[in-house]
Design a protein around this motif. Structure first.
Motif, PDB file in Angstrom:
ATOM      1  N   UNK A   1       0.831  -1.198   0.000  1.00  0.00           N
ATOM      2  CA  UNK A   1       0.000   0.000   0.000  1.00  0.00           C
ATOM      3  C   UNK A   1       0.873   1.259   0.000  1.00  0.00           C
ATOM      4  N   UNK A   2       0.449   2.255  -0.718  1.00  0.00           N
ATOM      5  CA  UNK A   2       1.148   3.538  -0.727  1.00  0.00           C
ATOM      6  C   UNK A   2       0.963   4.201   0.629  1.00  0.00           C
ATOM      7  N   UNK A   3       2.044   4.722   1.196  1.00  0.00           N
ATOM      8  CA  UNK A   3       2.014   5.328   2.528  1.00  0.00           C
ATOM      9  C   UNK A   3       1.824   6.844   2.382  1.00  0.00           C
ATOM     10  N   UNK A   4       0.760   7.354   3.013  1.00  0.00           N
ATOM     11  CA  UNK A   4       0.329   8.728   2.771  1.00  0.00           C
ATOM     12  C   UNK A   4       0.205   9.523   4.064  1.00  0.00           C
ATOM     13  N   UNK A   5       0.624  10.785   4.004  1.00  0.00           N
ATOM     14  CA  UNK A   5       0.302  11.759   5.051  1.00  0.00           C
ATOM     15  C   UNK A   5      -0.608  12.809   4.419  1.00  0.00           C
ATOM     16  N   UNK A   6      -1.676  13.183   5.113  1.00  0.00           N
ATOM     17  CA  UNK A   6      -2.605  14.200   4.634  1.00  0.00           C
ATOM     18  C   UNK A   6      -2.427  15.443   5.490  1.00  0.00           C
ATOM     19  N   UNK A   7      -2.130  16.568   4.844  1.00  0.00           N
ATOM     20  CA  UNK A   7      -1.845  17.808   5.564  1.00  0.00           C
ATOM     21  C   UNK A   7      -2.926  18.846   5.282  1.00  0.00           C
TER      22      UNK A   7
ATOM     23  N   UNK B   1      -3.059   5.443   5.289  1.00  0.00           N
ATOM     24  CA  UNK B   1      -2.963   6.819   5.783  1.00  0.00           C
ATOM     25  C   UNK B   1      -2.225   6.752   7.118  1.00  0.00           C
ATOM     26  N   UNK B   2      -0.962   7.150   7.097  1.00  0.00           N
ATOM     27  CA  UNK B   2      -0.078   6.996   8.250  1.00  0.00           C
ATOM     28  C   UNK B   2      -0.192   8.181   9.199  1.00  0.00           C
ATOM     29  N   UNK B   3      -0.321   9.383   8.644  1.00  0.00           N
ATOM     30  CA  UNK B   3      -0.310  10.591   9.465  1.00  0.00           C
ATOM     31  C   UNK B   3      -1.275  11.611   8.880  1.00  0.00           C
ATOM     32  N   UNK B   4      -2.005  12.290   9.752  1.00  0.00           N
ATOM     33  CA  UNK B   4      -2.884  13.372   9.330  1.00  0.00           C
ATOM     34  C   UNK B   4      -2.719  14.529  10.295  1.00  0.00           C
ATOM     35  N   UNK B   5      -2.947  15.736   9.801  1.00  0.00           N
ATOM     36  CA  UNK B   5      -2.902  16.858  10.724  1.00  0.00           C
ATOM     37  C   UNK B   5      -2.587  18.166  10.077  1.00  0.00           C
ATOM     38  N   UNK B   6      -2.291  19.117  10.944  1.00  0.00           N
ATOM     39  CA  UNK B   6      -2.114  20.505  10.545  1.00  0.00           C
ATOM     40  C   UNK B   6      -0.872  20.689   9.688  1.00  0.00           C
TER      41      UNK B   6
ATOM     42  N   UNK C   1       2.171  21.136   9.443  1.00  0.00           N
ATOM     43  CA  UNK C   1       3.406  20.975  10.206  1.00  0.00           C
ATOM     44  C   UNK C   1       4.303  19.985   9.464  1.00  0.00           C
ATOM     45  N   UNK C   2       5.597  19.993   9.742  1.00  0.00           N
ATOM     46  CA  UNK C   2       6.473  18.996   9.110  1.00  0.00           C
ATOM     47  C   UNK C   2       6.004  17.581   9.419  1.00  0.00           C
ATOM     48  N   UNK C   3       5.957  16.744   8.402  1.00  0.00           N
ATOM     49  CA  UNK C   3       5.545  15.350   8.572  1.00  0.00           C
ATOM     50  C   UNK C   3       6.687  14.577   9.209  1.00  0.00           C
ATOM     51  N   UNK C   4       6.381  13.815  10.238  1.00  0.00           N
ATOM     52  CA  UNK C   4       7.434  13.108  10.981  1.00  0.00           C
ATOM     53  C   UNK C   4       7.458  11.610  10.682  1.00  0.00           C
ATOM     54  N   UNK C   5       6.428  11.090  10.043  1.00  0.00           N
ATOM     55  CA  UNK C   5       6.374   9.658   9.761  1.00  0.00           C
ATOM     56  C   UNK C   5       7.084   9.331   8.449  1.00  0.00           C
ATOM     57  N   UNK C   6       7.381   8.063   8.295  1.00  0.00           N
ATOM     58  CA  UNK C   6       8.040   7.579   7.078  1.00  0.00           C
ATOM     59  C   UNK C   6       6.962   7.294   6.037  1.00  0.00           C
ATOM     60  N   UNK C   7       6.721   8.261   5.139  1.00  0.00           N
ATOM     61  CA  UNK C   7       5.661   8.120   4.144  1.00  0.00           C
ATOM     62  C   UNK C   7       6.235   8.280   2.745  1.00  0.00           C
ATOM     63  N   UNK C   8       5.445   7.843   1.767  1.00  0.00           N
ATOM     64  CA  UNK C   8       5.838   8.000   0.370  1.00  0.00           C
ATOM     65  C   UNK C   8       5.440   9.369  -0.170  1.00  0.00           C
ATOM     66  N   UNK C   9       4.234   9.809   0.197  1.00  0.00           N
ATOM     67  CA  UNK C   9       3.678  11.040  -0.356  1.00  0.00           C
ATOM     68  C   UNK C   9       3.007  11.857   0.737  1.00  0.00           C
ATOM     69  N   UNK C  10       3.221  13.172   0.685  1.00  0.00           N
ATOM     70  CA  UNK C  10       2.497  14.119   1.515  1.00  0.00           C
ATOM     71  C   UNK C  10       1.439  14.765   0.618  1.00  0.00           C
TER      72      UNK C  10
ATOM     73  N   UNK D   1       8.853  22.442   4.054  1.00  0.00           N
ATOM     74  CA  UNK D   1       8.335  22.418   5.418  1.00  0.00           C
ATOM     75  C   UNK D   1       7.689  21.081   5.761  1.00  0.00           C
ATOM     76  N   UNK D   2       7.264  20.332   4.742  1.00  0.00           N
ATOM     77  CA  UNK D   2       6.519  19.106   5.002  1.00  0.00           C
ATOM     78  C   UNK D   2       7.357  17.849   4.862  1.00  0.00           C
ATOM     79  N   UNK D   3       8.620  17.988   4.497  1.00  0.00           N
ATOM     80  CA  UNK D   3       9.453  16.797   4.311  1.00  0.00           C
ATOM     81  C   UNK D   3      10.815  16.978   4.972  1.00  0.00           C
ATOM     82  N   UNK D   4      10.836  17.672   6.101  1.00  0.00           N
ATOM     83  CA  UNK D   4      12.098  17.949   6.779  1.00  0.00           C
ATOM     84  C   UNK D   4      12.717  16.711   7.419  1.00  0.00           C
ATOM     85  N   UNK D   5      11.926  15.633   7.498  1.00  0.00           N
ATOM     86  CA  UNK D   5      12.499  14.437   8.120  1.00  0.00           C
ATOM     87  C   UNK D   5      13.506  13.740   7.230  1.00  0.00           C
ATOM     88  N   UNK D   6      13.673  14.248   6.009  1.00  0.00           N
ATOM     89  CA  UNK D   6      14.685  13.686   5.132  1.00  0.00           C
ATOM     90  C   UNK D   6      14.308  12.348   4.538  1.00  0.00           C
TER      91      UNK D   6
END
Length: 239
Positions: free
Chosen positions: A7-13, A34-39, A41-50, A67-72
């Protein structure tokens, strides 16, 4: 499992919980975790797409994608919006977006677009030319009949923007914004900007700065071959 079958790993901002919930529900039956959702803010989870939902937000030059992919983690940022002004799309893509998707697209089409982006393509899909039609998902004020554009205009009013500011963000004329305002006021039963702001505050138009993370999905599970690599090999029998 083959990497393509994962499954594709997604954060929704987005800053609005009801908007995020609507998008997550819309995609719930698709090939997505859907791994992470929220305001915003920089995404902290290991996802494929924000997936950056633009409801009540600045688009184009106003988005600092880094700002949304600062986790590298190398996640790609995809803009999800009803505003399909060509110059706005161009600005977002020049700023580093990997894709720009219309909110009128269906779930399977969105997933297909995201999978193409994961393969290295740059994908812009505008869907129908009429971008104010009711699409899937949710937004504040939908229950009283506000369209997506009326709701977004009201959200920006509640955040203190003038008609001119809103028109510049939406790439439409001030008269068009006034038309949205008049129809929104009629639907929510108010007659002034002050009344509209008070109504908005009481009806879900205040940005929510919280973040939700699925703790079971935050870290990407190892591929089967990686998991096997960590298992000690059986010793050869001694002669």
């Amino acid at each position: 499992m083959d990497q393509r079958e994962r499954p594709l790993r997604l954060a929704i901002v987005d800053d609005y919980a009801v908007v995020i919930a609507g998008v997550a529900s819309f995609l719930a039956d698709e090939r997505i975790d859907v791994v992470e959702t929220g305001a915003s803010l920089p995404v902290v989870s290991d996802v494929d797409i924000v997936l950056f939902d633009t409801f009540g937000q600045v688009t184009g030059n106003g988005i600092d994608l880094e700002d949304y992919i600062r986790n590298g983690g190398g996640a790609k940022v995809v803009i999800y919006s009803w505003n399909l002004e060509p110059s706005l799309i161009q600005q977002a893509m020049a700023g580093g977006a990997a894709g720009y998707l219309s909110k009128v697209l269906t779930g399977p089409v969105i997933v297909e677009a995201l999978e193409r982006i994961m393969k290295g393509e740059t994908v812009i899909m505008t869907g129908d030319d009429e971008t104010s039609v009711d699409g899937a998902g949710d937004w504040p004020g939908r229950s009283v009949g506000l369209s997506p554009r009326e709701a977004e205009v009201l959200a920006l009013i509640a955040n203190g923007l003038s008609n001119q500011d809103i028109a510049e963000r939406a790439f439409v004329s001030p008269n068009t914004i006034k038309s949205y305002i008049r129809s929104a006021y009629r639907k929510i039963g108010v007659e002034s900007r002050t009344q509209a702001v008070l109504w908005a505050v009481d009806n879900g138009f205040v940005p929510n700065r919280s973040r939700n993370i699925d703790r079971d999905l935050r870290t990407r599970p190892p591929a089967p071959e990686q998991a096997l690599a960590g298992v000690p090999k059986a010793s050869a029998p001694q002669p």
